[in-house]
Scaffold this motif. Structure first.
Motif, PDB file in Angstrom:
ATOM      1  N   MET A 153      18.218  71.191  54.014  1.00 37.15           N
ATOM      2  CA  MET A 153      17.807  72.574  53.746  1.00 37.15           C
ATOM      3  C   MET A 153      17.174  73.212  54.978  1.00 37.15           C
ATOM      4  SD  MET A 153      17.665  74.987  51.593  1.00 37.15           S
ATOM      5  CE  MET A 153      16.891  76.581  51.688  1.00 37.15           C
ATOM      6  N   LYS A 154      17.732  74.336  55.375  1.00 38.69           N
ATOM      7  CA  LYS A 154      17.152  74.994  56.536  1.00 38.69           C
ATOM      8  C   LYS A 154      16.539  76.331  56.117  1.00 38.69           C
ATOM      9  CE  LYS A 154      18.952  71.903  59.274  1.00 38.69           C
ATOM     10  NZ  LYS A 154      18.659  71.257  60.509  1.00 38.69           N
ATOM     11  N   TYR A 155      15.914  76.984  57.042  1.00 38.04           N
ATOM     12  CA  TYR A 155      15.137  78.188  56.725  1.00 38.04           C
ATOM     13  C   TYR A 155      15.665  79.386  57.502  1.00 38.04           C
ATOM     14  CZ  TYR A 155      12.406  74.685  54.505  1.00 38.04           C
ATOM     15  OH  TYR A 155      12.028  73.662  53.686  1.00 38.04           O
ATOM     16  N   LYS A 156      15.831  80.508  56.762  1.00 38.82           N
ATOM     17  CA  LYS A 156      16.400  81.712  57.367  1.00 38.82           C
ATOM     18  C   LYS A 156      15.562  82.236  58.529  1.00 38.82           C
ATOM     19  CE  LYS A 156      18.622  83.513  53.215  1.00 38.82           C
ATOM     20  NZ  LYS A 156      18.567  84.586  52.222  1.00 38.82           N
ATOM     21  N   SER A 157      14.249  82.067  58.416  1.00 39.53           N
ATOM     22  CA  SER A 157      13.384  82.633  59.453  1.00 39.53           C
ATOM     23  C   SER A 157      13.548  81.912  60.795  1.00 39.53           C
ATOM     24  CB  SER A 157      11.922  82.586  58.999  1.00 39.53           C
ATOM     25  OG  SER A 157      11.557  81.269  58.673  1.00 39.53           O
ATOM     26  N   GLN A 158      14.193  80.760  60.778  1.00 36.96           N
ATOM     27  CA  GLN A 158      14.413  80.037  62.046  1.00 36.96           C
ATOM     28  C   GLN A 158      15.272  80.833  63.018  1.00 36.96           C
ATOM     29  OE1 GLN A 158      15.932  76.423  60.135  1.00 36.96           O
ATOM     30  NE2 GLN A 158      14.402  75.248  61.245  1.00 36.96           N
ATOM     31  N   LYS A 159      16.008  81.819  62.468  1.00 33.64           N
ATOM     32  CA  LYS A 159      16.898  82.621  63.308  1.00 33.64           C
ATOM     33  C   LYS A 159      16.184  83.269  64.490  1.00 33.64           C
ATOM     34  CE  LYS A 159      18.680  85.627  60.729  1.00 33.64           C
ATOM     35  NZ  LYS A 159      18.871  86.010  59.380  1.00 33.64           N
ATOM     36  N   VAL A 160      14.922  83.601  64.285  1.00 38.36           N
ATOM     37  CA  VAL A 160      14.194  84.303  65.344  1.00 38.36           C
ATOM     38  C   VAL A 160      14.170  83.470  66.628  1.00 38.36           C
ATOM     39  CG1 VAL A 160      11.896  83.476  64.659  1.00 38.36           C
ATOM     40  CG2 VAL A 160      12.118  85.633  65.861  1.00 38.36           C
TER      41      VAL A 160
END
Lengths: 449, 141
Positions: free
Chosen positions: A1-8
């Protein structure tokens, strides 16, 4: 499971790559000036190029660290970043302060203190920016489900790096005091708290890539950062030999600096041991090369080449010569440049959903940049040693010695071209990956869940 | 075999101990050694003004002082002793670009007062006790 906010993280890496290109350009300007072609002097004098070159280095590394933290913390804490919008604002303001500083350097707006040339008013903006960053990281960690050793070591490194910026902002009338506290920033950063950041990132990468049990990796992480601080804090003494403080630093600095390579050796052995112990083979070979590479090259560049001139008897002659530039280049590259590139290589496939990690271009980027940087280090070393003998021991004039060693800068430029080709390929790959997507992150349960 | 909590104690304990020693040594250097070794009684307003000019123009971006800075132009710790006041002032006050041994220096065109301030700063720097740095060339005939 990864996190959308990592995109930054991606945008911090992109900014980082942009600054790296600029840093290299200013490096070439200086190398050509050393070779006798300082035609840009009226527009970009050497001291401008120098300030831009070193400051861009610091900022691209910091931007890389920040990106890595924004990627690592959600995953380790199992919690989305608390305020993604603020993280983007932080990046934009960081870029604005950076651009203002760099432009200012071309118009005599700076303060001539090596590595800390950013003028005081802008310093405050840097502080505000870093506090914003830390606020996001700490709140996320606090609200998160888990507080792992890896994330704590990384965060501790980032917090101390921010705190240690402050002694560099105090004004001293006395040059010796000024220099004394300047090293609290510069030395305790690169031979202290930045190594916590590097250690934290390295541990995260090793956990993901080798699949070795987290408990084992984190135990050794403590040992390594312990060795780093035990040797590195008192190792600050090697900057205090000849600046107007007492002889006690010759002894303390000499002994503890000699221990500094141990921390790097431990880091190299640790990375190799974990790789061999690891049962699963992660397909991202390029990230693996950079990860093992950073551990090994930092030992050579920061550890061994540092030791080569930290004995007081040697440093008496090498202090303030090109020998320092020799050590500086391979140390920063190995310890900090490569860890950022390692992290980018690891995270890009997860962020963008494209698995381009066995491309020839990526492999070539790794080898060309490393061999190029090694060649540059040798060129600086030969020039530096010749300078030490001719100037400090034979007593020739500075200018005459520079003429004698000029040819080595031709070799430097050739090797730098090779290095630049490698970096160019790395960035070409970076661009080929494209931009991050939510789908990619959610799908990225992949090999390193 | 070492456990994780022992490793943590090693890290925190080692850091604390060395940091306390570091602070102690720093305190001793700054309060006892620096005033004597740098002759703080000679640290006049003019010297401080010189330091401001030194920093404002990022002289360390080409030169070294106390062995710190860039390696493009000569070490200036002992420049007052080596060249004397007149030479330094000409270098700082000239408006025409000049290139000693082919390497260009920015033509600052300083006022007489500013140049004198920088000279005062460099003279003060030259008198600091630096544990023997810069070394005397021992192979010089």
């Amino acid at each position: 499971m990864k996190y959308k906010s990592q995109k930054v993280a991606y945008w911090f890496f992109a900014f980082s790559m942009l600054l790296l290109i600029l840093q290299i350009i200013y490096g070439f300007i200086m190398a050509f000036a050393h070779l006798g072609y300082d035609n840009l002097h009226p527009v970009i004098a050497f001291n401008t190029a120098r300030a831009v070159h070193t400051n861009l280095l610091v900022v691209w590394l910091l931007s890389g660290f920040m990106g890595a933290a924004y990627y690592i913390i959600p995953e380790e804490a199992e919690y989305e970043l608390v305020n993604v919008k603020l993280a983007y604002i932080q990046l934009i303001t960081l870029a604005l302060v950076g651009v203002t500083a760099v432009i200012g350097y071309h118009f005599n707006y700076w303060e001539g203190r090596k590595f800390l040339e950013i003028p005081r008013p802008l310093d405050w903006l840097v502080v505000a920016n870093v506090l914003t960053f830390l606020g996001i990281i700490l709140t996320t960690l606090f609200k998160g489900k888990k507080r792992t050793t890896t994330s704590l070591v990384l965060t501790m490194g980032l917090v101390f790096a921010a705190l240690l910026y402050l002694p560099g902002m105090i004004w001293f009338d006395n040059q010796t005091m000024d220099s004394f506290f300047r090293w609290w920033v510069v030395h305790l950063w690169v031979e202290g708290v930045w190594e916590l950041i590097m250690g934290g990132i390295l541990a995260f990468l090793l956990i993901k890539i080798t699949g070795v049990d987290r408990e084992v990796i984190e135990k050794w992480l403590y040992v390594i950062v312990g060795l780093t601080f035990i040797s590195g804090i008192l190792g600050t003494g090697h900057h205090y030999y000849y600046i107007g403080v007492g002889k006690v630093w010759l002894i303390v600095g000499g002994i503890f600096s000699a221990l500094e390579p141990l921390a790097f050796l431990a880091m190299a052995l640790f990375a190799i041991a974990m790789y061999r112990k690891g049962e699963k083979k992660h397909p991202n070979k390029i990230a693996l090369s950079w990860t093992l590479g950073t551990a090994i090259v930092s030992f050579v560049g920061a550890g061994l080449l540092g030791l080569a001139h930290t004995l007081p008897q040697v440093n008496m002659y090498t202090h303030g010569t090109l020998v320092t530039a020799m050590h500086g280049h391979l140390a920063f590259w190995g310890a900090y440049g490569m860890i950022v590139l390692a992290f980018i290589s690891y995270s890009l496939p997860n962020l963008t959903g494209r698995k381009l990690y066995d491309s020839n271009r990526g492999v070539l980027a790794f080898w060309l940049s490393n061999i190029g940087m090694l060649g540059m280090t040798v060129a600086f070393g030969v020039a530096g040693v010749a300078q030490v003998y001719l100037e400090r021991r034979v007593g020739l004039e500075f200018g005459d010695v520079q003429k004698e060693i000029q040819v080595h800068f031709l070799i430097l430029i050739i090797c730098a071209t090779m290095f630049t080709t490698g970096i160019g390929l790395f960035i070409a790959e970076f661009i080929r990956y494209g931009q991050p997507t939510d789908e990619a992150l959610i799908a990225a349960t992949d090999h390193d869940a | 075999m070492l456990s994780k909590s022992q490793a943590k104690v090693f890290f925190l304990g080692g850091t604390m101990v060395t940091f306390v020693i570091f602070l102690g040594l720093s305190w001793n250097s700054l309060s006892k050694e620096v005033p004597k070794r740098t002759h703080e009684e000679n640290l006049t307003a003019q010297v401080v003004a010189g330091k401001h000019i030194w920093e404002k123009n990022n002289c360390m971006g080409c030169h070294t002082i106390l062995g710190e800075g860039a390696y493009y132009a000569p070490e200036l710790t002992k420049v007052y002793e080596r060249r004397g006041e007149a030479y330094i002032k000409v270098a700082l006050m000239t408006k025409t670009p000049w290139q000693p041994r082919g390497r260009q220096m920015v033509a600052y065109g300083m006022s007489d007062k500013d140049a004198s301030d920088v000279v005062a700063f460099l003279k003060w720097i030259g008198e600091i006790d630096l544990n023997g740095f810069p070394p005397k060339p021992d192979l010089k005939k």
